[in-house]
Write a protein that holds these residues in place. Structure first.
Motif, PDB file in Angstrom:
ATOM      1  N   ARG A  18       4.569   4.923 -11.596  1.00 40.33           N
ATOM      2  CA  ARG A  18       5.668   5.147 -10.660  1.00 40.33           C
ATOM      3  C   ARG A  18       5.787   3.947  -9.716  1.00 40.33           C
ATOM      4  NH1 ARG A  18       2.578   9.639 -10.101  1.00 40.33           N
ATOM      5  NH2 ARG A  18       2.043   9.037  -7.961  1.00 40.33           N
ATOM      6  N   VAL A  19       7.022   3.551  -9.457  1.00 40.32           N
ATOM      7  CA  VAL A  19       7.286   2.435  -8.540  1.00 40.32           C
ATOM      8  C   VAL A  19       7.393   2.975  -7.123  1.00 40.32           C
ATOM      9  CG1 VAL A  19       8.933   0.624  -7.924  1.00 40.32           C
ATOM     10  CG2 VAL A  19       8.452   1.097 -10.325  1.00 40.32           C
ATOM     11  N   LYS A  20       6.839   2.252  -6.154  1.00 41.19           N
ATOM     12  CA  LYS A  20       6.919   2.656  -4.753  1.00 41.19           C
ATOM     13  C   LYS A  20       8.375   2.712  -4.303  1.00 41.19           C
ATOM     14  CE  LYS A  20       2.422   0.730  -3.381  1.00 41.19           C
ATOM     15  NZ  LYS A  20       1.743  -0.277  -2.540  1.00 41.19           N
ATOM     16  N   SER A  21       8.643   3.580  -3.360  1.00 40.28           N
ATOM     17  CA  SER A  21      10.019   3.776  -2.894  1.00 40.28           C
ATOM     18  C   SER A  21      10.613   2.515  -2.282  1.00 40.28           C
ATOM     19  CB  SER A  21      10.075   4.919  -1.864  1.00 40.28           C
ATOM     20  OG  SER A  21       9.211   4.635  -0.776  1.00 40.28           O
ATOM     21  N   ASP A  22       9.762   1.659  -1.709  1.00 36.34           N
ATOM     22  CA  ASP A  22      10.284   0.431  -1.096  1.00 36.34           C
ATOM     23  C   ASP A  22      10.378  -0.727  -2.088  1.00 36.34           C
ATOM     24  OD1 ASP A  22       7.635  -0.121  -1.481  1.00 36.34           O
ATOM     25  OD2 ASP A  22       7.170  -0.604   0.608  1.00 36.34           O
ATOM     26  N   GLY A  23       9.992  -0.467  -3.361  1.00 36.49           N
ATOM     27  CA  GLY A  23      10.097  -1.491  -4.393  1.00 36.49           C
ATOM     28  C   GLY A  23       9.101  -2.616  -4.267  1.00 36.49           C
ATOM     29  N   SER A  24       8.040  -2.406  -3.466  1.00 35.43           N
ATOM     30  CA  SER A  24       7.054  -3.467  -3.244  1.00 35.43           C
ATOM     31  C   SER A  24       5.996  -3.559  -4.339  1.00 35.43           C
ATOM     32  CB  SER A  24       6.375  -3.272  -1.890  1.00 35.43           C
ATOM     33  OG  SER A  24       5.670  -2.031  -1.866  1.00 35.43           O
ATOM     34  N   GLY A  25       5.914  -2.531  -5.184  1.00 33.63           N
ATOM     35  CA  GLY A  25       4.917  -2.550  -6.244  1.00 33.63           C
ATOM     36  C   GLY A  25       4.775  -1.203  -6.907  1.00 33.63           C
ATOM     37  N   VAL A  26       3.674  -1.028  -7.615  1.00 35.41           N
ATOM     38  CA  VAL A  26       3.404   0.223  -8.328  1.00 35.41           C
ATOM     39  C   VAL A  26       2.540   1.128  -7.468  1.00 35.41           C
ATOM     40  CG1 VAL A  26       2.243   1.208 -10.352  1.00 35.41           C
ATOM     41  CG2 VAL A  26       3.635  -0.844 -10.595  1.00 35.41           C
ATOM     42  N   ASP A  27       2.850   2.397  -7.457  1.00 33.59           N
ATOM     43  CA  ASP A  27       2.097   3.367  -6.662  1.00 33.59           C
ATOM     44  C   ASP A  27       0.788   3.702  -7.381  1.00 33.59           C
ATOM     45  OD1 ASP A  27       1.218   5.283  -4.969  1.00 33.59           O
ATOM     46  OD2 ASP A  27       2.809   6.735  -5.364  1.00 33.59           O
ATOM     47  N   THR A  28      -0.350   3.368  -6.751  1.00 32.43           N
ATOM     48  CA  THR A  28      -1.662   3.636  -7.355  1.00 32.43           C
ATOM     49  C   THR A  28      -2.437   4.705  -6.595  1.00 32.43           C
ATOM     50  OG1 THR A  28      -2.635   1.809  -6.074  1.00 32.43           O
ATOM     51  CG2 THR A  28      -1.845   1.300  -8.301  1.00 32.43           C
ATOM     52  N   ALA A  29      -1.807   5.334  -5.609  1.00 34.67           N
ATOM     53  CA  ALA A  29      -2.483   6.369  -4.830  1.00 34.67           C
ATOM     54  C   ALA A  29      -2.741   7.600  -5.690  1.00 34.67           C
ATOM     55  CB  ALA A  29      -1.631   6.743  -3.619  1.00 34.67           C
ATOM     56  N   THR A 216       4.947 -14.818  -5.033  1.00 29.41           N
ATOM     57  CA  THR A 216       5.365 -13.692  -4.210  1.00 29.41           C
ATOM     58  C   THR A 216       6.234 -12.749  -5.029  1.00 29.41           C
ATOM     59  OG1 THR A 216       5.356 -15.074  -2.218  1.00 29.41           O
ATOM     60  CG2 THR A 216       6.579 -12.995  -2.110  1.00 29.41           C
ATOM     61  N   THR A 217       5.865 -11.477  -5.051  1.00 25.79           N
ATOM     62  CA  THR A 217       6.665 -10.482  -5.757  1.00 25.79           C
ATOM     63  C   THR A 217       7.810 -10.058  -4.841  1.00 25.79           C
ATOM     64  OG1 THR A 217       4.738  -9.660  -6.967  1.00 25.79           O
ATOM     65  CG2 THR A 217       6.657  -8.211  -6.849  1.00 25.79           C
ATOM     66  N   ILE A 218       9.019 -10.324  -5.283  1.00 28.26           N
ATOM     67  CA  ILE A 218      10.195 -10.013  -4.467  1.00 28.26           C
ATOM     68  C   ILE A 218      10.535  -8.532  -4.567  1.00 28.26           C
ATOM     69  CG2 ILE A 218      12.665 -10.463  -4.148  1.00 28.26           C
ATOM     70  CD1 ILE A 218      12.125 -13.286  -5.248  1.00 28.26           C
TER      71      ILE A 218
END
Length: 249
Positions: A18-29, A216-218
């Motif tokens: 799943r992608v984080k809601s802010d688009g900063s990366g992948v959710d690993t929680a 940097t990941t945009i």
């Protein structure tokens, strides 16, 4: 002969990412993590070479957060003799990992580095090649068969036209493909033994390596959902849609 095997802790391949809601990366929680499947194949191949009497020691290496110790313990349960963790909270990129591995190779002096061809999280497929270049060693990528003897490695690799066989001098870097072997399951006795095997922890600064990210990941975004298919009446209508709508003809 010593074999060094880098292993990476990644999101388990059975988990839907799943992608984080802010688009900063992948959710690993709260997500199950495991050893990268290609690295698991690399560990298995190294252990088989040891069981065949070709290698004398297998050293597993991981770079990342403290939880990577679990990944190293898994490698040792498969058959690695000891582990080294380069502990850092920095988001490591392939070049940084290659530099860390170079520093460890200078220290450990392995004759072969066997690594997975790529990690399933970023699919970069760069670390093995970068390490080869930094060390000035020959490389054989996408190995589907490996044989080591008399200071040389014979590697069969799959290419578009079939199979290619390379002979490289040691020390060398080999990256593994899926068809190289079928990794064994770690048995409970071996899991218990792995807890007693030595595991060394070092910092990037101890190795004299700057791991500051250079890229940097945009933005990270999920791929577009696939649209539903369309039934066509005949070949003429299929050709018309491919030409005018899909624009592939």
């Amino acid at each position: 002969m010593k074999i060094l095997v880098p292993v990476k802790r990644v999101v388990d391949y059975n988990v839907k990412v799943r992608v984080k809601s802010d688009g900063s990366g992948v959710d690993t929680a709260n997500v199950k993590m495991s050893m990268n499947p290609f690295d698991e194949i690399a560990v298995e191949e190294a252990v088989r070479l040891k069981e065949a009497g070709v290698a004398t020691e297998v050293v597993a290496v991981s770079c990342g957060v403290g939880a990577c110790q679990e990944t190293l313990r898994t490698a040792m349960a498969i058959g690695a003799d000891r582990g080294i963790l380069v502990e850092t909270d920095v988001d490591l990129q392939p070049l940084a990992v290659a530099k860390l591995l170079k520093a460890l190779c200078d220290k450990e002096q392995p004759q072969v580095v066997i690594c997975g061809k790529q990690a399933i999280d970023d699919d970069a497929n760069q670390t093995g090649q970068m390490l080869s270049a930094l060390m000035g060693w020959p490389q054989a990528t996408f190995a589907s068969k490996v044989a080591v003897s008399a200071g040389k490695a014979t590697v069969t690799r799959e290419i578009d036209g079939g199979l290619e066989t390379l002979e490289i001098s040691l020390p060398a870097v080999v990256s593994t493909d899926l068809r190289l072997n079928e990794p064994r399951y770690a048995t409970l006795p071996n899991i218990m033994k792995a807890k007693k095997k030595p595991l060394e922890t070092v910092k990037p600064a101890d190795l004299g390596v700057d791991v500051t990210p250079r890229l940097t990941t945009i933005k990270v975004a999920e791929p577009a959902k696939r649209s539903a298919g369309v039934m066509v009446a005949d070949v003429a209508q299929l050709v018309e849609k491919l030409k005018n709508e899909a624009k592939v003809l």
